[in-house]
Design an enzyme around this catalytic site. Structure first.
Site, PDB file in Angstrom:
ATOM      1  NE  ARG A 304     -27.776  35.721  25.788  1.00 41.52           N
ATOM      2  CZ  ARG A 304     -27.814  35.472  27.100  1.00 41.52           C
ATOM      3  NH1 ARG A 304     -27.300  36.331  27.957  1.00 41.52           N
ATOM      4  NH2 ARG A 304     -28.357  34.360  27.556  1.00 41.52           N
ATOM      5  CD  GLU A 705     -22.439  33.072  25.985  1.00 39.09           C
ATOM      6  OE1 GLU A 705     -23.251  32.737  26.863  1.00 39.09           O
ATOM      7  OE2 GLU A 705     -22.787  33.449  24.866  1.00 39.09           O
TER       8      GLU A 705
HETATM    9  N1  LUZ Z   1     -28.035  30.455  22.564  1.00 32.68           N
HETATM   10  C1  LUZ Z   1     -29.372  30.475  22.601  1.00 32.68           C
HETATM   11  C2  LUZ Z   1     -27.302  31.276  23.309  1.00 32.68           C
HETATM   12  O1  LUZ Z   1     -30.011  29.717  21.887  1.00 32.68           O
HETATM   13  N2  LUZ Z   1     -29.983  31.298  23.446  1.00 32.68           N
HETATM   14  C3  LUZ Z   1     -29.324  32.152  24.248  1.00 32.68           C
HETATM   15  O2  LUZ Z   1     -29.928  32.892  25.006  1.00 32.68           O
HETATM   16  C4  LUZ Z   1     -27.922  32.153  24.169  1.00 32.68           C
HETATM   17  N3  LUZ Z   1     -27.205  32.988  24.905  1.00 32.68           N
HETATM   18  C5  LUZ Z   1     -25.889  32.989  24.793  1.00 32.68           C
HETATM   19  C6  LUZ Z   1     -25.285  32.109  23.929  1.00 32.68           C
HETATM   20  N4  LUZ Z   1     -25.979  31.263  23.207  1.00 32.68           N
HETATM   21 MO1  MOS Z   2     -23.065  30.128  22.384  1.00 32.13          MO
HETATM   22  S1  MOS Z   2     -22.844  31.969  21.574  1.00 32.13           S
HETATM   23  O1  MOS Z   2     -23.130  30.094  23.957  1.00 32.13           O
HETATM   24  O2  MOS Z   2     -23.221  28.872  21.393  1.00 32.13           O
END
Ligand code: LUZ
Ligand code: MOS
Length: 773
Positions: A304, A705
């Site tokens: 990410r 987020e």
């Molecule tokens: N958790 C995850 C996340 O497993 N994959 C993601 O792409 C993600 N993105 C944002 C927050 N948690």
């Molecule tokens: Mo999250 S960083 O969307 O658990």
């Protein structure tokens, strides 16, 4: 609609893990963590601990009934250390006793002899030694190597961001209760009930269908419980399975801070090239992610970072490479933004470096390079952009020119206080980057009294997802909200859930609720049509009444439900939703990983005290792309919280590990988080209403987020305020900008880049002021 939990929250009646009444005979666990960060266990002496009052059993890796492994993406994380220890606090033994005081007292009596090995805490050092969690990855668009020759201005630099403690109010914990035939019921403070179920199945040797993970709500998660609730649940389940007794472990604050991973610190290099008109033509970045001792979610977090490395800007030539570097810190993990904020900080640093070098305001470069619909991200997806709309609306609505004038005027007449301003545009991709995680299910029961129970895979952690699920059900069924109850999140009722994460929970689970309710309505219409002698197409339900051919009939919701039951029509539905049209090819690093992006712009305004190095957040003024918010109160809460959490990360929250890998900022006396006084005096939030297609639930875009990244603006606003006092300061891009760092920057001179404040600070200030006036 108000958050459905507000009444029980205010009255202290909401149920968290620690509020669950204990079953008689419940035992209590406590983990013994490694006292050193890296080494080989020579001897482990449990005898004194085992002799302590109340101690029932002390578990080590030899007692693990299944596989001693809980690593989710990479199998590199033992439940209990075998011979190697990789970080301070790594669980080596699990004491189970009759009370939690007895368990903790016994932990203190365990002695271990560990032959120390070299400790790495810095990701660049891990990189130099070839210590990687996974292969590096590179996102590429155009060709940077040839683009540099077309650039008039090229700047290079380094940017660092520190970690961040989740500091959920409710610490990690679990309560495991044995059931007949070896099944286990688990209460866990987890964002990922299925992740807990898998970890417990694997480490206990049980099947997933024997493990019911049941979650009422969490007192905060922020990513910290996406993966890292697994450990404590697996330990409690193991002990419950072996001892045939309920076992509970709720970590205390210091245990939680010491043993769990945090936001990933990153150290990064950038190179940015602009043409004469300030178009960014080329951008290169190298990210060194501090993953900690095992993979946890680091590979996904690193991905990410790459996805968001150009933030909301269109850059035709990009080469970005990320390394996941193994260090001897607790495994770092998901944290609101999930690597995205770390990538976005670096491009903002690059733009700021260019602007400072060219003697212009960073916002000139920012505005010039915002993406437009149709622009390609380095990963191949085309933007459907609201970047200009948010930016322009923020500038006009909040009268940026007037804000600038006020700041200039203030700075010209004040010597000991200076103001600074920064704009922070955001763009955040919505969906799990791991495509297969983008699915969810809902189970809806209509009972014969007309009340409705809704189960989903969504975990309520304060973000208000249950309220939104309830709104979806009440709307589709066209009934009063108080007829609907959100049930707990249970792996017996909803299987194979994705964690509540990635800002996608309301979208994924909401769509499933919508589908289930739509199907129930379809059946009810057929029943009504039969009773009223019309076709089902002529029926609709509205406000608990049946309408036929546009006319209200004398059939209401309760009668219709009872009639359907009498006719033996199913009043229950289980629906499955999978996000359409997303895909990603990790070998090419191209695809369409995100359902959509969320945009916004914040104007951040700060005042610094040039004697003390302290600062105040004056205002954060935002135009945010909500789509069409289905709950403005909840969404506003998410934005306010995100902003404050983001500026905490950027300004005051400073995680300190010493060179031996021990956490020094291990309590709230040494780790400063935003309090009521750090909250900006004004937070203005103006929606940008956008329609777009209906991939967000009810066109209400994800809000969890994205707003955290508005907080990045606080760092750059502080920097600008410092430069208003000391134009000579060359400040490293090294967040957080704590008051200590800010003070150093204020009195830095080009010849002595890092002065120590003299004992006689006043003299220095006076000299400085003399020079600058
Ligand atoms: N958790 C995850 C996340 O497993 N994959 C993601 O792409 C993600 N993105 C944002 C927050 N948690
Ligand atoms: Mo999250 S960083 O969307 O658990």
């Amino acid at each position: 609609m108000k958050n459905i939990d507000s009444r029980t929250h205010v009255r202290g009646e909401s149920v968290y893990l620690d509020d669950i009444p204990l079953i008689q005979g419940t035992l209590f666990g406590a983990a013994f963590g490694s006292p050193i960060a890296h080494g080989i266990i020579k001897t482990l002496d449990l005898s004194a601990a085992a002799a302590m009052p109340g101690v029932v059993k002390i578990f080590t890796y030899e007692d693990v009934t299944g596989e001693n492994q809980i690593g989710g993406i990479v199998p590199d994380e033992p439940l209990l250390a075998e011979h190697h220890v990789h970080f301070c606090g790594m669980p080596i033994a699990f004491v189970v006793a009759e009370t939690d005081d007895e368990a903790r007292a016994a932990v203190k009596r365990i002695t271990v002899e560990i032959e120390p090995l070299p400790v790495i805490t810095d990701p660049r050092e891990a990189y130099a030694q070839g210590e990687f969690i996974i292969r590096p990855r590179t996102h590429k668009l155009g060709e940077t190597t040839t683009a540099w020759s077309q650039c008039t201005h090229i700047f290079e630099g380094r940017a660092d961001t520190n970690g961040q403690e989740h500091l959920y109010i409710e610490t990690q914990g679990a309560y495991a209760i044995p059931q007949e035939n070896n099944a286990i019921k688990l209460y866990s403070s987890t964002q990922g009930p299925t992740a807990v179920q898998r970890a417990v199945a694997r480490s206990s040797g049980l099947h997933m269908h024997q493990i019911d993970v049941d979650v009422t709500r969490l007192g905060g998660g922020f990513g910290g419980k996406e993966d890292q609730a697994n450990m404590w649940a697996a330990l409690c389940a193991l002990a419950a399975h072996v001892l045939h007794k309920p076992v509970k472990y709720a970590l205390n604050r210091m245990e939680d801070m010491a043993m769990t991973g945090k936001r990933h610190p990153y150290s990064s290099d950038f190179k940015i090239g602009l043409d004469n008109d300030l178009n960014i033509l080329a951008y290169e970045a190298t990210f060194y992610q501090n993953a900690g001792a095992s993979a946890d979610l680091s590979p996904a977090v690193m991905e990410r970072t790459l996805f968001h490395c150009t933030s909301t800007y269109f850059i035709p030539n990009v080469t970005a490479t990320a390394y996941s570097c193994r260090t001897h810190l607790p495994p770092n993990t998901a944290f609101r933004g999930f690597g995205g904020p770390q990538g976005m900080f670096v491009i903002e640093a690059a733009i700021t470096k260019a602007a400072e070098s060219l003697g212009i305001d960073a916002s000139v470069i920012q505005a010039k390079n915002l993406n437009k619909t149709g622009d390609e991200f380095a990963y191949g997806q085309k933007a459907v952009s609201e970047a200009h709309a948010c930016w322009n609306k923020a500038n006009e609505l909040y009268d940026l020119e007037a804000i600038r004038d006020n700041i200039a005027k203030f700075n010209s007449v004040n010597l000991l206080y200076k103001k600074g301003l920064a704009l922070m545009p955001i763009c955040f991709g919505i969906s799990f980057t791991n495509t297969r995680m983008n699915q969810a299910r809902a189970l809806v029961h209509v009972y014969t009294d007309g009340s409705v129970g809704v189960s989903t895979g969504a975990v309520e952690m304060g973000q208000g997802v249950n309220t939104k699920m309830l709104q979806v059900a009440a709307h589709v069924l066209s009934i009063q909200p108080d007829r609907v109850k959100l049930q707990t999140t249970s792996t017996y009722r909803i299987a194979n859930t994705s964690p509540s994460a990635a800002s996608a929970t309301a979208d994924l689970n909401g769509k499933a609720v919508q589908m289930a309710c739509t199907e129930i309505v379809r059946r009810l219409k057929v029943v009504a049509a039969g009773e009223l002698n019309v076709s089902a197409e002529e029926i609709f339900l509205k406000d608990e009444w049946v309408y036929a051919n546009g006319e209200r009939t004398d059939w209401n919701w309760n009668q219709l439900v009872m009639e359907a039951f009498t006719k033996r029509v199913s009043l229950s539905e289980h629906a499955h939703y999978a996000t359409p049209d997303i895909h990603y090819d990790a070998s090419e690093e191209k695809g369409h990983p995100f359902t959509y992006h969320v945009y916004g712009t914040a104007i951040v305004d700060v005042t610094i005290d040039c004697l003390r190095g302290t600062y105040e957040m004056e205002s954060v003024k935002v135009v945010h792309d909500f789509g069409v918010s289905m709950n403005p109160l909840i969404d506003r809460g998410q934005i306010e919280g995100g902003i404050v959490q983001g500026l905490g990360w950027m300004t005051m929250e400073e995680i300190v590990f010493d060179q031996a890998g021990r956490l020094r900022s291990n309590a709230l006396s040494t780790y400063k988080v935003p309090d009521i006084y750090s909250v900006p005096k004004e937070i203005a939030i103006e929606p940008l209403k956008t329609e777009q297609d209906n991939l967000a639930i009810f066109r209400s875009k994800a809000v969890g987020e994205p707003p955290l990244m508005y907080g990045i603006g606080a760092y750059f606003a502080l920097r600008n305020a410092v430069r208003a006092f000391n134009p000579m300061a060359t400040i490293p891009f090294d967040a957080p900008m704590t008051p200590e760092k800010l003070l150093l920057a204020l009195y830095q001179s080009p010849t002595a880049p890092h002065p120590m404040p003299s004992a006689n600070g006043e003299t220095e200030v006076a000299q400085h002021l003399a020079v600058n006036s």
